[in-house]
Design a protein around this motif. Structure first.
Motif, mmCIF file in Angstrom:
data_model
loop_
_atom_site.group_PDB
_atom_site.id
_atom_site.type_symbol
_atom_site.label_atom_id
_atom_site.label_comp_id
_atom_site.label_asym_id
_atom_site.label_seq_id
_atom_site.Cartn_x
_atom_site.Cartn_y
_atom_site.Cartn_z
ATOM 1 N N ASN A 109 -82.342 -73.080 49.236
ATOM 2 C CA ASN A 109 -81.048 -72.677 49.796
ATOM 3 C C ASN A 109 -81.266 -71.577 50.828
ATOM 4 O O ASN A 109 -82.038 -70.653 50.591
ATOM 5 N N VAL A 110 -80.577 -71.677 51.963
ATOM 6 C CA VAL A 110 -80.648 -70.629 52.974
ATOM 7 C C VAL A 110 -79.267 -70.018 53.181
ATOM 8 O O VAL A 110 -78.247 -70.635 52.899
ATOM 9 N N ALA A 111 -79.281 -68.789 53.684
ATOM 10 C CA ALA A 111 -78.040 -68.064 53.917
ATOM 11 C C ALA A 111 -77.310 -68.605 55.133
ATOM 12 O O ALA A 111 -77.924 -68.949 56.143
ATOM 13 N N CYS A 112 -75.993 -68.673 55.006
ATOM 14 C CA CYS A 112 -75.113 -69.078 56.099
ATOM 15 C C CYS A 112 -73.917 -68.142 56.116
ATOM 16 O O CYS A 112 -73.505 -67.635 55.071
ATOM 17 N N VAL A 113 -73.370 -67.939 57.283
ATOM 18 C CA VAL A 113 -72.138 -67.160 57.424
ATOM 19 C C VAL A 113 -71.109 -68.070 58.086
ATOM 20 O O VAL A 113 -71.380 -68.667 59.124
ATOM 21 N N TYR A 114 -69.948 -68.190 57.445
ATOM 22 C CA TYR A 114 -68.892 -69.041 57.982
ATOM 23 C C TYR A 114 -67.531 -68.390 57.778
ATOM 24 O O TYR A 114 -67.369 -67.479 56.961
ATOM 25 N N TRP A 115 -66.558 -68.872 58.539
ATOM 26 C CA TRP A 115 -65.186 -68.382 58.465
ATOM 27 C C TRP A 115 -64.476 -69.085 57.324
ATOM 28 O O TRP A 115 -64.426 -70.309 57.275
ATOM 29 N N ASP A 116 -63.921 -68.304 56.379
ATOM 30 C CA ASP A 116 -63.245 -68.912 55.225
ATOM 31 C C ASP A 116 -61.735 -68.963 55.369
ATOM 32 O O ASP A 116 -61.026 -69.288 54.420
ATOM 33 N N GLY A 117 -61.234 -68.643 56.561
ATOM 34 C CA GLY A 117 -59.795 -68.632 56.797
ATOM 35 C C GLY A 117 -59.226 -67.228 56.854
ATOM 36 O O GLY A 117 -58.132 -67.014 57.375
ATOM 37 N N VAL A 118 -59.963 -66.255 56.301
ATOM 38 C CA VAL A 118 -59.528 -64.862 56.302
ATOM 39 C C VAL A 118 -60.584 -63.964 56.954
ATOM 40 O O VAL A 118 -60.261 -63.064 57.723
ATOM 41 N N CYS A 119 -61.840 -64.209 56.608
ATOM 42 C CA CYS A 119 -62.932 -63.395 57.139
ATOM 43 C C CYS A 119 -64.224 -64.218 57.130
ATOM 44 O O CYS A 119 -64.271 -65.326 56.591
ATOM 45 N N TRP A 120 -65.264 -63.656 57.721
ATOM 46 C CA TRP A 120 -66.585 -64.290 57.710
ATOM 47 C C TRP A 120 -67.264 -63.928 56.397
ATOM 48 O O TRP A 120 -67.266 -62.753 56.000
ATOM 49 N N ILE A 121 -67.792 -64.922 55.703
ATOM 50 C CA ILE A 121 -68.463 -64.678 54.423
ATOM 51 C C ILE A 121 -69.851 -65.317 54.428
ATOM 52 O O ILE A 121 -70.111 -66.246 55.177
ATOM 53 N N GLN A 122 -70.699 -64.813 53.566
ATOM 54 C CA GLN A 122 -72.046 -65.357 53.408
ATOM 55 C C GLN A 122 -72.081 -66.251 52.175
ATOM 56 O O GLN A 122 -71.500 -65.932 51.144
ATOM 57 N N ASP A 123 -72.746 -67.379 52.310
ATOM 58 C CA ASP A 123 -72.923 -68.311 51.203
ATOM 59 C C ASP A 123 -74.307 -68.930 51.350
ATOM 60 O O ASP A 123 -75.034 -68.635 52.298
ATOM 61 N N TRP A 124 -74.666 -69.783 50.420
ATOM 62 C CA TRP A 124 -75.975 -70.450 50.425
ATOM 63 C C TRP A 124 -75.766 -71.950 50.600
ATOM 64 O O TRP A 124 -74.881 -72.522 49.966
ATOM 65 N N ASN A 125 -76.564 -72.565 51.432
ATOM 66 C CA ASN A 125 -76.493 -74.014 51.632
ATOM 67 C C ASN A 125 -77.858 -74.642 51.399
ATOM 68 O O ASN A 125 -78.888 -74.070 51.768
ATOM 69 N N TRP A 126 -77.820 -75.854 50.846
ATOM 70 C CA TRP A 126 -79.037 -76.586 50.516
ATOM 71 C C TRP A 126 -79.768 -77.054 51.765
ATOM 72 O O TRP A 126 -79.161 -77.631 52.659
ATOM 73 N N LEU A 127 -81.059 -76.865 51.792
ATOM 74 C CA LEU A 127 -81.869 -77.409 52.884
ATOM 75 C C LEU A 127 -81.970 -78.925 52.799
ATOM 76 O O LEU A 127 -82.250 -79.585 53.793
ATOM 77 N N ASP A 128 -81.741 -79.490 51.627
ATOM 78 C CA ASP A 128 -81.797 -80.945 51.466
ATOM 79 C C ASP A 128 -80.606 -81.646 52.110
ATOM 80 O O ASP A 128 -80.618 -82.857 52.281
ATOM 81 N N ASP A 129 -79.571 -80.872 52.445
ATOM 82 C CA ASP A 129 -78.386 -81.451 53.086
ATOM 83 C C ASP A 129 -78.663 -81.757 54.558
ATOM 84 O O ASP A 129 -79.642 -81.283 55.141
ATOM 85 N N ASP A 130 -77.747 -82.502 55.163
ATOM 86 C CA ASP A 130 -77.773 -82.696 56.607
ATOM 87 C C ASP A 130 -77.132 -81.477 57.259
ATOM 88 O O ASP A 130 -76.193 -80.883 56.726
#
Length: 141
Positions: A109-130
């Motif tokens: 899993n690698v770190a990602c930052v995305y907009w959740d509708g209120v603010c930018w948050i950090q989450d983890w996403n699978w490298l096995d995904d597209d």
């Protein structure tokens, strides 16, 4: 022929003075290529090539490293601390991927930052995904 048709369209567009409008329309929706976040300047890069719609995570990481855009924990935390500097036009359109920061309990899993509708948050996403065109890596200048 096909090439003559394209040439005619371009010639007509140019002669009618619509080149700027044509170029603007072609670039609509394209994210900026440079960002200044908390005083640091970054290139915002796509890892996709040619007609690719997506790639697997390991391909993304390999390309990010090759482009020297293998950002880690420090850069991710800096983005979150200075998220007010992230252009509003990127909200919900871009996911910043920090390929140099893996989850402490799962390196898949690698770190990602995305907009959740209120603010930018950090989450983890699978490298096995597209990974798609909205996912972008950063190279600090």
């Amino acid at each position: 022929s096909y090439l003559c048709s394209i040439a005619s369209c371009l010639y007509i567009t140019f002669c009618q003075g619509n080149v700027r409008q044509f170029a603007k329309k072609m670039l609509e929706g394209a994210p900026p290529t440079t960002l200044t976040i908390g005083g640091r300047v970054y290139d915002l890069l796509s890892f996709l090539r040619g007609d690719e719609k997506s790639v697997r995570g390991q391909v993304m990481v390999k390309r990010a490293k090759k482009m020297k855009a293998h950002s880690g924990k420090d850069e991710c935390e800096h983005f979150l601390k200075h998220q007010g500097d992230i252009p509003e036009e990127l909200r919900g359109k871009v996911v910043f991927v920090f390929t140099g920061w893996s989850h402490p309990d799962d390196s898949g899993n690698v770190a990602c930052v995305y907009w959740d509708g209120v603010c930018w948050i950090q989450d983890w996403n699978w490298l096995d995904d597209d990974w798609f065109s909205r996912d972008r890596v950063l190279r600090r200048k």
